[in-house]
Write an enzyme that holds these catalytic residues in place. Structure first.
Site, short mmCIF file in Angstrom:
data_model
loop_
_atom_site.label_atom_id
_atom_site.label_comp_id
_atom_site.label_asym_id
_atom_site.label_seq_id
_atom_site.Cartn_x
_atom_site.Cartn_y
_atom_site.Cartn_z
N PRO A 167 0.84 -1.21 0.00
CA PRO A 167 0.00 0.00 0.00
C PRO A 167 0.87 1.25 0.00
CG PRO A 167 0.00 -1.04 2.17
CD PRO A 167 0.84 -1.91 1.29
N GLY A 217 0.42 4.37 -10.02
CA GLY A 217 1.01 5.51 -9.34
C GLY A 217 1.44 6.56 -10.35
N GLU A 239 -0.24 1.57 -14.52
CA GLU A 239 -1.44 2.43 -14.50
C GLU A 239 -0.99 3.77 -13.92
OE1 GLU A 239 -4.10 1.49 -15.84
OE2 GLU A 239 -4.36 -0.66 -15.62
N LEU A 240 -0.78 4.76 -14.80
CA LEU A 240 -0.14 6.00 -14.33
C LEU A 240 -1.09 7.20 -14.43
CD1 LEU A 240 3.32 5.27 -16.01
CD2 LEU A 240 2.48 4.56 -13.76
N CYS A 273 -7.10 9.73 -10.98
CA CYS A 273 -6.35 9.72 -12.25
C CYS A 273 -7.28 10.07 -13.40
CB CYS A 273 -5.72 8.36 -12.47
SG CYS A 273 -6.92 7.03 -12.32
N GLU A 372 -0.50 17.05 -14.76
CA GLU A 372 -1.54 16.49 -13.91
C GLU A 372 -1.69 17.38 -12.66
OE1 GLU A 372 -0.92 12.65 -11.89
OE2 GLU A 372 -2.88 12.06 -12.68
P1 NAD Z 1 3.51 7.33 -6.39
O1 NAD Z 1 4.15 6.94 -7.67
O2 NAD Z 1 4.17 8.34 -5.55
O3 NAD Z 1 3.31 6.04 -5.46
C1 NAD Z 1 2.51 4.95 -5.84
C2 NAD Z 1 3.00 3.71 -5.10
O4 NAD Z 1 4.26 3.37 -5.64
C3 NAD Z 1 3.23 3.90 -3.61
O5 NAD Z 1 2.90 2.71 -2.95
C4 NAD Z 1 4.73 4.15 -3.52
O6 NAD Z 1 5.30 3.80 -2.29
C5 NAD Z 1 5.24 3.28 -4.63
N1 NAD Z 1 6.48 3.72 -5.24
C6 NAD Z 1 6.84 4.98 -5.58
N2 NAD Z 1 8.06 4.98 -6.15
C7 NAD Z 1 8.46 3.69 -6.21
C8 NAD Z 1 9.63 3.02 -6.70
N3 NAD Z 1 10.63 3.70 -7.23
N4 NAD Z 1 9.68 1.69 -6.60
C9 NAD Z 1 8.67 0.98 -6.07
N5 NAD Z 1 7.56 1.55 -5.56
C10 NAD Z 1 7.46 2.89 -5.64
O7 NAD Z 1 2.02 7.78 -6.75
P2 NAD Z 1 0.90 8.30 -5.75
O8 NAD Z 1 1.17 9.72 -5.40
O9 NAD Z 1 0.67 7.34 -4.65
O10 NAD Z 1 -0.38 8.22 -6.66
C11 NAD Z 1 -0.83 9.27 -7.46
C12 NAD Z 1 -0.55 8.97 -8.91
O11 NAD Z 1 -1.15 7.71 -9.26
C13 NAD Z 1 -1.18 9.98 -9.82
O12 NAD Z 1 -0.28 10.31 -10.84
C14 NAD Z 1 -2.39 9.24 -10.39
O13 NAD Z 1 -2.83 9.72 -11.63
C15 NAD Z 1 -1.89 7.86 -10.45
N6 NAD Z 1 -3.00 6.91 -10.47
C16 NAD Z 1 -3.24 6.25 -11.63
C17 NAD Z 1 -4.31 5.38 -11.69
C18 NAD Z 1 -4.63 4.64 -12.96
O14 NAD Z 1 -5.41 3.71 -12.89
N7 NAD Z 1 -4.05 5.00 -14.09
C19 NAD Z 1 -5.11 5.18 -10.57
C20 NAD Z 1 -4.82 5.88 -9.40
C21 NAD Z 1 -3.75 6.74 -9.37
#
Ligand code: NAD
Length: 548
Positions: A167, A217, A239-240, A273, A372
């Site tokens: 998570p 993420g 999924e970004l 997103c 974004e």
């Molecule tokens: P984030 O990339 O900061 O983190 C997401 C997850 O990835 C977290 O659990 C984090 O700990 C992990 N993480 C981050 N860097 C990592 C790495 N180098 N190696 C492994 N794990 C890593 O994103 P966030 O702020 O949590 O979420 C927001 C982003 O997610 C927004 O850009 C949003 O658009 C996107 N999002 C996309 C979708 C989709 O379905 N396309 C859905 C929800 C959110």
């Protein structure tokens, strides 16, 4: 929001900035141990039948439904979304996925037989079997902290994989709760595991021996994870982010369109997103009415803590997100934008609040139209033509979703086909992520691969081809030995099957005439291949060599 202190994460309520709880940041050793336990559990889990797995998934559904109030409350507290959204956009997707999977997984993944058109393959039967992959890692964001990892988990375990969820560091308590409900549903030890921690923990998981990784993420996170998966060549779904456009055609119904866009822009405080992040309003007699209605609706939304029933818009998740939204507003104002309502942070309310904001006089030099936002901003750009709206909507590094609002649905469908996105919704927005039958995913920097739907299901299995040959002892024309006759036969075969209609009979003669020229008649010693080519050519005479 979470701050790390030594090996502990603090989970913060963004409505109040109070500490909600503390969880460990797991080390590489701990992550590797969990991955090993998951592989061990997979050995048994993959052998269970669909019926057995369906029982666990139905139990999981019961547990989620029975604990819905507790889950919704925790989701509202930990990420700040209004309670109505916690029920509707976090719980319904996983619950519907349980039902869809139990009723359909076995049917969708039944063996498929494949008919072959080439007559040379007439003795073969081919089938495709779908088998589990192994251990699936799910690295999840905080904005839909329950539904995103849960929907992927339910689909994964139903097809026989085991799962490890990481998570977000901003919603670790919800991650732990997912582990708890899986335990209550009686899932065997190791089938669903949770690793808590920060990005470093995510890195350990993505570098571990996984058979599949689903990362949801940011673009930056996705880029890093892709590199981290390279060593093991772990298959990856990304999924970004998104910068979803709403195109409003001149005949769009005013009330429906404005209410829909207002919800699409401000639900989850714009932190989805697939939020409506920019509007292209095609000039028409209703332009001013639509702008003033959107402004009125946005200014009427009630800002407050997620846990209050009367809240429409909760806080942003943390200080970082708040700063990003403020920066985009300042950038837009400095380049000539006008604020029609909102525009200010409301930290006087005790958390990371920002007013629902409508902006006009915006263009693509501004961050608010190209980056974004992930916040409650609704920039509206008035354009002269539909073509211009499509051109601007496609002028983006992202390609996740778009919406089209219109009276004439055929016209709207044409616009939908012109948009470079993974999902185009006409006269609605955002709903499709929570609908498990519908494919989800983007193009460009919004990622690749698909989750949900049967396309997502195929991403979670090994698509195995099995071929059965019943020809017994008869010869295969493509096997050794080669020789002149074999080349003539091959050439004749291609002419016979794919040449001009007038050439096909000649091809047939060459094909059949050379087909039965066996190694003995071509070269009784069977040693021609060992001779130099010029010498071999002299001895390679056979019936197929006659001049035509
Ligand atoms: P984030 O990339 O900061 O983190 C997401 C997850 O990835 C977290 O659990 C984090 O700990 C992990 N993480 C981050 N860097 C990592 C790495 N180098 N190696 C492994 N794990 C890593 O994103 P966030 O702020 O949590 O979420 C927001 C982003 O997610 C927004 O850009 C949003 O658009 C996107 N999002 C996309 C979708 C989709 O379905 N396309 C859905 C929800 C959110």
């Amino acid at each position: 929001m979470v701050t790390s202190h030594k090996a502990i994460l603090e989970s913060i309520n963004p409505s109040t900035k109070e500490v909600l709880g503390r969880v460990p940041i797991m080390s590489k050793v701990q992550v590797d141990e969990i991955v090993a336990a998951s592989h061990k559990a997979y050995e048994i889990w993959q052998l269970t039948s669909y019926k057995q797995r369906a029982k666990y998934v139905l139990k999981l559904r019961q547990v989620i439904a029975a604990r819905a109030d507790e889950l919704a409350q925790l989701i509202s507290e930990e990420v700040g979304k209004p309670l109505a959204e916690a029920y509707l956009s976090e719980l319904t997707g996983p619950l519907d996925t349980c039902v869809w999977m139990v009723e359909n997984a076995e049917k969708l993944l039944a063996d498929q037989s494949i008919s072959l058109s080439n007559p040379l393959l007439s003795s073969k039967q081919s089938l495709v079997a779908f088998e589990p992959l192994g251990v699936v890692g799910i690295i999840a964001p905080w904005n839909y902290p329950f539904s995103i990892p849960m929907m992927a988990t339910i689909m994964s375990i139903m097809v026989g994989n085991t799962v490890i969820i990481k998570p977000s560091e901003k919603s670790p308590l919800i991650g732990i709760k997912i582990g708890e409900i899986c335990q209550e549903a009686g899932l065997p030890h190791g089938v669903v595991e949770i690793v808590t921690g920060d990005r470093e923990t995510g890195k350990y998981l993505s570098e571990a021996a996984l058979n599949k990784l689903i990362f949801t993420g940011s673009v930056q996170g996705g880029q890093k994870v892709m590199a981290q998966c390279a060593d093991n060549l772990t298959p990856l779904t990304l999924e970004l982010g998104g910068k979803d456009a709403a195109i409003v055609l001149p005949d769009a119904p005013i009330d429906w369109t404005c209410r829909g866009i207002t919800w699409g822009a401000f639900t989850n405080a714009g932190q989805a997103c697939a939020s409506v992040e920019r509007v292209y309003l095609i000039k028409g007699k209703n332009t001013e009415k639509i702008i003033s209605k959107l402004t009125k609706l946005a200014s009427g939304l009630k800002l407050g803590p997620g846990t209050s029933d009367s809240t429409d818009v909760g806080p942003l998740v943390d200080e970082v997100q708040l700063a990003k939204v403020k920066d985009q507003v300042e950038d837009a104002l400095s380049k000539g934008a006008t604020i029609l309502t909102g525009g200010k942070a409301r930290e006087d309310l005790g958390g990371f609040f920002f007013e629902p904001t409508v902006l006009t006089n915006v263009d693509h030099t501004m961050k608010v139209m190209t980056e974004e936002t992930f916040g409650p901003l609704l920039p509206i750009m008035v354009v002269e033509t539909e073509d211009k709206a499509v051109e601007l909507a496609n002028d983006s590094q992202f390609g996740l979703c778009a919406t089209i609002w219109a009276g004439k649905l055929e016209r709207a469908e044409c616009v939908a086909r012109d948009l470079n996105v993974g999902t185009a919704l006409i006269n609605d927005c955002l709903f499709s992520h929570a609908t498990p039958q519908l494919p989800w995913g983007g193009i460009k920097k919004s990622g690749f691969g698909r989750s949900h739907s049967y396309f997502g299901l195929y991403d979670l299995v090994n698509i195995k081809h099995i071929s059965i040959d019943s020809a017994g002892g008869s010869h295969r024309v493509w096997w050794y030995p080669y020789g002149k006759a074999k080349v003539k036969m091959a050439r004749g075969g291609i002419q016979m099957l794919h040449g001009k209609m007038t050439e096909r009979p000649v091809g047939l003669v060459h094909f059949v005439g050379n087909m039965f020229v066996g190694p003995q008649s071509e070269n009784p010693t069977g040693k021609a291949a060992m001779k130099p080519e010029s010498e071999a050519a002299k001895t390679d005479a056979n019936p197929g060599d006659k001049p035509q």
